[in-house]
Motif scaffolding. Structure first.
Motif, PDB file in Angstrom:
ATOM      1  N   LEU A 354       0.731  -1.116   0.023  1.00 35.46           N
ATOM      2  CA  LEU A 354       0.040  -0.039   0.027  1.00 35.46           C
ATOM      3  C   LEU A 354       0.922   1.401  -0.028  1.00 35.46           C
ATOM      4  CD1 LEU A 354      -2.953  -1.013   2.547  1.00 35.46           C
ATOM      5  CD2 LEU A 354      -3.077  -0.407   0.088  1.00 35.46           C
ATOM      6  N   ALA A 355       2.033   1.095   0.644  1.00 31.48           N
ATOM      7  CA  ALA A 355       2.766   2.479   0.965  1.00 31.48           C
ATOM      8  C   ALA A 355       3.658   2.640  -0.724  1.00 31.48           C
ATOM      9  CB  ALA A 355       3.962   2.169   1.856  1.00 31.48           C
ATOM     10  N   LEU A 356       3.843   1.633  -1.387  1.00 20.83           N
ATOM     11  CA  LEU A 356       4.428   1.850  -2.897  1.00 20.83           C
ATOM     12  C   LEU A 356       3.445   2.514  -3.656  1.00 20.83           C
ATOM     13  CD1 LEU A 356       6.339  -1.754  -3.033  1.00 20.83           C
ATOM     14  CD2 LEU A 356       7.182   0.579  -2.603  1.00 20.83           C
ATOM     15  N   TRP A 357       2.277   1.840  -3.445  1.00 21.08           N
ATOM     16  CA  TRP A 357       1.231   2.665  -4.260  1.00 21.08           C
ATOM     17  C   TRP A 357       0.623   3.859  -3.781  1.00 21.08           C
ATOM     18  CZ3 TRP A 357      -0.749   1.406  -8.999  1.00 21.08           C
ATOM     19  CH2 TRP A 357      -0.441   0.008  -9.347  1.00 21.08           C
ATOM     20  N   LYS A 358       0.919   4.287  -2.460  1.00 30.47           N
ATOM     21  CA  LYS A 358       0.551   5.492  -1.906  1.00 30.47           C
ATOM     22  C   LYS A 358      -0.826   5.671  -1.586  1.00 30.47           C
ATOM     23  CE  LYS A 358       4.460   8.448  -3.598  1.00 30.47           C
ATOM     24  NZ  LYS A 358       5.331   7.445  -4.010  1.00 30.47           N
ATOM     25  N   LEU A 359      -1.301   4.571  -1.278  1.00 29.59           N
ATOM     26  CA  LEU A 359      -2.786   4.257  -0.868  1.00 29.59           C
ATOM     27  C   LEU A 359      -2.960   4.316   0.512  1.00 29.59           C
ATOM     28  CD1 LEU A 359      -3.711   1.329  -3.542  1.00 29.59           C
ATOM     29  CD2 LEU A 359      -4.492   3.826  -3.635  1.00 29.59           C
ATOM     30  N   PRO A 360      -4.181   5.041   0.957  1.00 28.22           N
ATOM     31  CA  PRO A 360      -4.367   4.815   2.251  1.00 28.22           C
ATOM     32  C   PRO A 360      -5.073   3.264   2.735  1.00 28.22           C
ATOM     33  CG  PRO A 360      -6.316   5.739   1.071  1.00 28.22           C
ATOM     34  CD  PRO A 360      -5.343   5.693   0.105  1.00 28.22           C
ATOM     35  N   ALA A 361      -4.961   3.313   4.218  1.00 28.77           N
ATOM     36  CA  ALA A 361      -5.246   1.904   4.795  1.00 28.77           C
ATOM     37  C   ALA A 361      -6.893   1.636   4.350  1.00 28.77           C
ATOM     38  CB  ALA A 361      -5.182   1.998   6.205  1.00 28.77           C
ATOM     39  N   ASP A 362      -7.522   2.328   4.135  1.00 29.15           N
ATOM     40  CA  ASP A 362      -9.157   1.857   3.872  1.00 29.15           C
ATOM     41  C   ASP A 362      -9.268   1.472   2.720  1.00 29.15           C
ATOM     42  OD1 ASP A 362      -8.758   4.534   3.104  1.00 29.15           O
ATOM     43  OD2 ASP A 362     -10.278   5.387   4.449  1.00 29.15           O
ATOM     44  N   SER A 363      -8.243   1.546   1.709  1.00 30.00           N
ATOM     45  CA  SER A 363      -8.542   1.266   0.432  1.00 30.00           C
ATOM     46  C   SER A 363      -8.886  -0.198   0.246  1.00 30.00           C
ATOM     47  CB  SER A 363      -7.087   1.454  -0.626  1.00 30.00           C
ATOM     48  OG  SER A 363      -6.907   2.836  -0.432  1.00 30.00           O
ATOM     49  N   ILE A 364      -8.275  -1.221   1.028  1.00 30.72           N
ATOM     50  CA  ILE A 364      -8.812  -2.580   0.992  1.00 30.72           C
ATOM     51  C   ILE A 364      -9.026  -3.172   2.462  1.00 30.72           C
ATOM     52  CG2 ILE A 364      -7.313  -2.840  -0.898  1.00 30.72           C
ATOM     53  CD1 ILE A 364      -5.004  -3.895   1.057  1.00 30.72           C
ATOM     54  N   THR A 365      -9.735  -4.300   2.516  1.00 28.72           N
ATOM     55  CA  THR A 365      -9.890  -5.146   3.538  1.00 28.72           C
ATOM     56  C   THR A 365      -9.027  -6.517   3.376  1.00 28.72           C
ATOM     57  OG1 THR A 365     -12.175  -4.254   3.889  1.00 28.72           O
ATOM     58  CG2 THR A 365     -11.466  -6.340   5.003  1.00 28.72           C
ATOM     59  N   VAL A 366      -8.229  -6.747   4.365  1.00 28.63           N
ATOM     60  CA  VAL A 366      -7.268  -7.784   4.165  1.00 28.63           C
ATOM     61  C   VAL A 366      -7.590  -9.060   4.759  1.00 28.63           C
ATOM     62  CG1 VAL A 366      -4.867  -8.620   5.086  1.00 28.63           C
ATOM     63  CG2 VAL A 366      -5.116  -6.555   3.993  1.00 28.63           C
ATOM     64  N   ASP A 367      -7.789 -10.293   4.151  1.00 30.10           N
ATOM     65  CA  ASP A 367      -8.163 -11.522   4.860  1.00 30.10           C
ATOM     66  C   ASP A 367      -6.905 -12.026   5.614  1.00 30.10           C
ATOM     67  OD1 ASP A 367      -8.138 -14.401   5.014  1.00 30.10           O
ATOM     68  OD2 ASP A 367     -10.346 -14.071   3.921  1.00 30.10           O
ATOM     69  N   PRO A 368      -7.039 -12.610   6.781  1.00 35.33           N
ATOM     70  CA  PRO A 368      -5.908 -12.897   7.457  1.00 35.33           C
ATOM     71  C   PRO A 368      -5.271 -14.014   6.788  1.00 35.33           C
ATOM     72  CG  PRO A 368      -7.782 -13.081   9.056  1.00 35.33           C
ATOM     73  CD  PRO A 368      -8.232 -12.970   7.614  1.00 35.33           C
ATOM     74  N   ALA A 369      -5.815 -14.876   5.759  1.00 26.43           N
ATOM     75  CA  ALA A 369      -5.259 -15.815   4.991  1.00 26.43           C
ATOM     76  C   ALA A 369      -4.316 -15.127   3.842  1.00 26.43           C
ATOM     77  CB  ALA A 369      -6.204 -16.759   4.156  1.00 26.43           C
TER      78      ALA A 369
END
Length: 533
Positions: A354-369
């Motif tokens: 996300l930091a490489l794309w310069k995107l905020p944290a709420d751009s995605i939801t991450v699955d623990p898998a």
């Protein structure tokens, strides 16, 4: 992406060694002749030494050599010379299919087994060759053991011919006074130099023709500028030419001029005036980017469904040693330790991406898998599945790879690759890894993201219509005149299939995430490194 625009069947400037694209300049033919001499004639045994700068074609020549081996030749190929003397003997035995069980750990037992094998091969009229690549990395004890192997002989002939391939440091190494005995046994030496201006043009045109191109797009001054910026190094020529084609496609330019080449070189190469200092500057730029990303993370509103948002700044994609001028290379043991100490959580890797794309944290939801889900109605799209490294490299975007070693596993961020190595980041540690070692620890599972129109949230299939299909058709046929709303027909499917085949994607005619990602290449964002210094 640019293939149909320039009338190509496949990418002409891939950095992966492919014998079909080999163009032997006069100096490359001379170098190959030296290697073949070492196998065919051999000068009665001893060493043949081939050196050259990074990217000048040593790996390509070794591939050609393997394809042209005489029928009576047997070769032991050592690609990883960072071994002690005993480990090197074990590797040679394994390469020659010698039964060394019960002999491991004993240099005398291993040499005895090798000597018996060589005598048997000699009796059968076979020649045995040892080829050591990246030989400048041989430890002192291993190098001495290699020299001692030339003592294996009959009354009239040496039993083992040794070819040493390496960077210019190899020449300096064997010139040391303490290695004079080895230097005296080198029967042929050849140093591979970069291409000159004329050879550069011939090289580029040859690769263009092999890829199916008819009209060569690079203007004369563009070729001249490519030679100047690359120094005539084939690998750098490929990198610059590839990026220049992408720029030409994005600008609808049928001809590539010197200006586009200059911009492409500026993007993929370090500034010429500061070439020796670029790793330090890159590290400093990385720190600044991390600081900016950290502020974005703190400024983003909390999202309970996104575990990444709660990650600490310490997990940002930054090296703990910002002033380091060289990237470490991990061997199998070090990689195993790192995987065991990291854990299987994908959060640090996603945070780095996300930091490489310069995107905020709420751009995605991450699955623990591992996989992610993009927020609704945005230009961010998640991708996951199983693919080959070649496919992911063709997409030219950083991705997450799930590495496994026994019971340990961890998510790594793919940052770049050259023909021999990949660059990865796990946690705060950035390192290089031999591609063969990566393949042994990675089954192809990946996850990542890309950016494109919000309408591209689902795969596109036959008979569908709408804005997403219109976009797909425009990307594949920029000059087409199909009316908006035209359905996904057989002709479009054929174009998609051709693109997929050219890019190493599953050629099913369905515009799935990887196909759409390959086409949505214009948005700015992180690219993979193609030159790993």
């Amino acid at each position: 992406m640019y293939l149909s625009y320039y009338g190509l069947h496949e990418p002409p400037f891939s950095i992966t060694p492919d014998p079909r694209f080999v163009h032997l300049s006069e100096r490359h033919r001379d170098a190959l002749a030296h290697l073949l001499f070492g196998i065919d004639k051999g000068g009665g045994g001893g060493f043949v030494q081939l050196t050259g700068e990074v990217g000048t074609g040593k790996t390509t020549l070794s591939r050609l050599l393997l394809e042209q081996l005489p029928e009576d030749a047997r070769i032991a190929l050592v690609l990883n010379p960072r071994q002690n003397a005993v480990e090197l003997l074990e590797t040679i035995g394994e390469e020659l299919h010698i039964d060394i069980e019960g002999r491991r750990g004993s240099s005398k037992s291993l040499v005895d087994a090798l000597n018996a094998h060589l005598l048997d091969a000699y009796a059968k009229g076979l020649r045995v060759v040892l080829l050591i690549d990246e030989a400048q990395n041989l430890p002192a004890d291993a190098l001495e053991q290699v020299r001692l192997l030339t003592n294996l002989e009959t009354d009239t002939q040496k039993l083992l011919q040794i070819l040493l391939l390496g960077q210019p440091e190899l020449r300096e190494m064997v010139a040391r006074p303490e290695l004079r005995q080895l230097a005296q046994r080198i029967t042929a030496r050849y140093h591979l130099t970069p291409l000159d201006a004329k050879e550069t043009g011939e090289y580029l045109r040859h690769r263009w023709r092999v890829a199916g191109g008819q009209k060569f797009p690079f203007e004369a001054k563009a070729v001249q500028r490519m030679h100047q910026r690359s120094g005539g190094v084939p690998r750098l020529l490929n990198v610059i030419a590839e990026r220049a084609l992408l720029a030409g496609y994005a600008r609808d330019a049928a001809a590539i001029d010197a200006r586009l080449v200059e911009a492409a070189a500026d993007e993929v190469l370090p500034p010429a005036a500061a070439r020796r200092w670029w790793p330090w500057l890159a590290a400093a730029a990385g720190i600044a980017a991390i600081a900016l990303a950290a502020m974005q993370w703190r400024a983003a509103p909390p999202a309970p469904s996104l575990p990444v948002a709660s990650a600490t700044a310490a997990a940002q994609p930054s090296s703990a040693k910002p002033a380091s001028a060289r990237i470490e290379t991990l061997d199998a043991g070090a990689l195993t330790q790192l995987l065991g100490a990291t854990g299987d959580t994908p959060l640090p890797a996603w945070q780095a991406l996300l930091a490489l794309w310069k995107l905020p944290a709420d751009s995605i939801t991450v699955d623990p898998a591992g996989p992610c889900t993009a927020a609704a109605q945005t230009d961010v799209h998640c991708v996951q599945g199983r693919a080959s490294l070649t496919t992911l490299l063709a997409l030219d975007r950083p991705q997450l790879l799930r590495l496994q070693d026994g019971g340990a596993s961890a998510w790594a961020l793919l940052l770049g690759a050259d023909p021999r190595k990949v660059r990865l980041r796990i946690g705060t540690r950035t390192f290089d890894l031999d591609r063969m070692l990566l393949q042994s620890r990675w089954n192809g599972d990946y996850a990542g993201l890309w950016r494109g129109p919000a309408a591209l949230s689902a795969p596109l299939r036959l008979d569908q219509s709408g804005p997403a299909v219109d976009w797909l058709r425009r990307q594949l046929s920029p000059t087409g005149n199909a009316a908006p709303g035209t359905p996904y027909d057989a002709a479009l499917r054929a174009q998609v299939t051709n693109l997929q085949a050219a890019r190493g994607l599953p050629a099913d005619g369905i515009a799935g995430p990887l196909t759409l990602m390959a086409l949505a290449d214009e948005p700015p964002g992180p690219r993979l490194l193609r030159v790993l210094d």
